[in-house]
Design an enzyme around this catalytic site. Sequence first.
Site, mmCIF file in Angstrom:
data_model
loop_
_atom_site.group_PDB
_atom_site.id
_atom_site.type_symbol
_atom_site.label_atom_id
_atom_site.label_comp_id
_atom_site.label_asym_id
_atom_site.label_seq_id
_atom_site.Cartn_x
_atom_site.Cartn_y
_atom_site.Cartn_z
ATOM 1 C CB SER A 87 -7.024 0.437 1.738
ATOM 2 O OG SER A 87 -6.578 1.391 0.800
ATOM 3 C CG HIS A 140 -2.680 -1.891 -0.379
ATOM 4 N ND1 HIS A 140 -2.390 -1.156 0.747
ATOM 5 C CD2 HIS A 140 -3.921 -1.492 -0.778
ATOM 6 C CE1 HIS A 140 -3.392 -0.330 1.014
ATOM 7 N NE2 HIS A 140 -4.334 -0.520 0.119
ATOM 8 C CG ASP A 187 -0.563 -1.547 3.858
ATOM 9 O OD1 ASP A 187 0.438 -1.265 4.529
ATOM 10 O OD2 ASP A 187 -0.543 -1.668 2.612
#
Length: 416
Positions: free
Chosen positions: A151, A379, A176
């Site tokens: 992230s 996530h 991701d």
Amino acid sequence: MSNLQRTILKNRLPPTIPGGRIGRSDSFKKSRIRDFKPALWSDFFAEKQDVILDEKRSFRIYRTKHPQKPGPILLLLHGGGYSALTWSHFCVEITRIIHCQCLAIDLRGHGDTKTDDEDDLSSDTLAKDIGDLVLQLYPENIPPIYLVGHSMGGAIAVHFAHKAIIPSIIGITVIDVVEGTAMEALASMQSFLRSRPTHFKSIPNAIEWCIRSGQIRNVESAKVSMPGQIINCTTKQLATNELPLSEDEIEDGASASCFTHPFSISEDEEMGSDTGEATGTSTNPTPAGGESDNSSESSDFKKPFATQNENAKRYTWRIDLSKSEKYWVGWFTGLSEKFLNLRVPKQLLLASIDGLDKALTVGQMQGRFQMQVLARCGHAVHEDRPHEVAEVISGYLIRNRFAEAAGEFHFHLPAC
């Protein structure tokens, strides 16, 4: 019917409820409470260290043991709001597969890292922090470093590699985060942050919320990751510094978990109404502006205690992510082009195939990086499926001859 037949048929039946009671028993409640017992960092890492860069910056790092054979350093950068402990299970898994050493960092404003300006989360500042830290740890010969970022940490890893602060970077894996989808998600980020609880009653209470909310889908990962994301409201110390908890603290902390939603009824409240137990609200409230004529009815109403509200606010988030909004665009602007232009082997792990933007779609068709999609996870891909992520990255490192397998390892070809 013979005794043997009876035994075989009986073994095929579902287990009976203790005491003949159907529903949630006290023993079930206790087992549910134990499920959220926090885990210790020492179960996953060989050492932790506070690296002092100067009088204004001290960074907490976690390291696995040195590999038996020469291997790269995996520099792990967590996402916004997480901590280095988000990589705990991943580190255990990947060091079993290949010869390498994992180095996980608490970034500025996160975990047990302490800096003079914790609100400065610009990509340039974070990249400089990482570079200074690596040079402090390896002042003479910097070993081969492979970057892995999730992230926000993935965006910072790309920015760090793009600036070429460290010459020994051999490759990068981004987990991701894609420029296009990240920029689209920024519009709803503040709403998402407001939807989270501001406080927690206990550490197990926070772990339970983490699982129930779907932030992390692997309860074992949440047990070690979540304590690194919250602090004690009184001492301002990270929750990991209070571990291990006693059994009484675990049971007291998790037994009264209550995460309310306007359109939901908690399991404990539903059970209480079925058995006639008090749920803290009255079916016959006192009329406004006067007292109830029936004293027996008013005695059933339980007033909330101030001490209960205070106890429910023992822990809060380590970082207020809403204050970092001015840096969000800077994290992700130009991310795809920077990633594609890196002159090192590149890998992208996604939780959904829909997350690819136009630039990366074209780059993937041209074979400029390897992409892998891991389904059935959220996530936090590396927390939800640490073994699969470790296998994918290990296979990539072995194919590029950056690392050797620690044992017999059959890696899978990349696929969507």
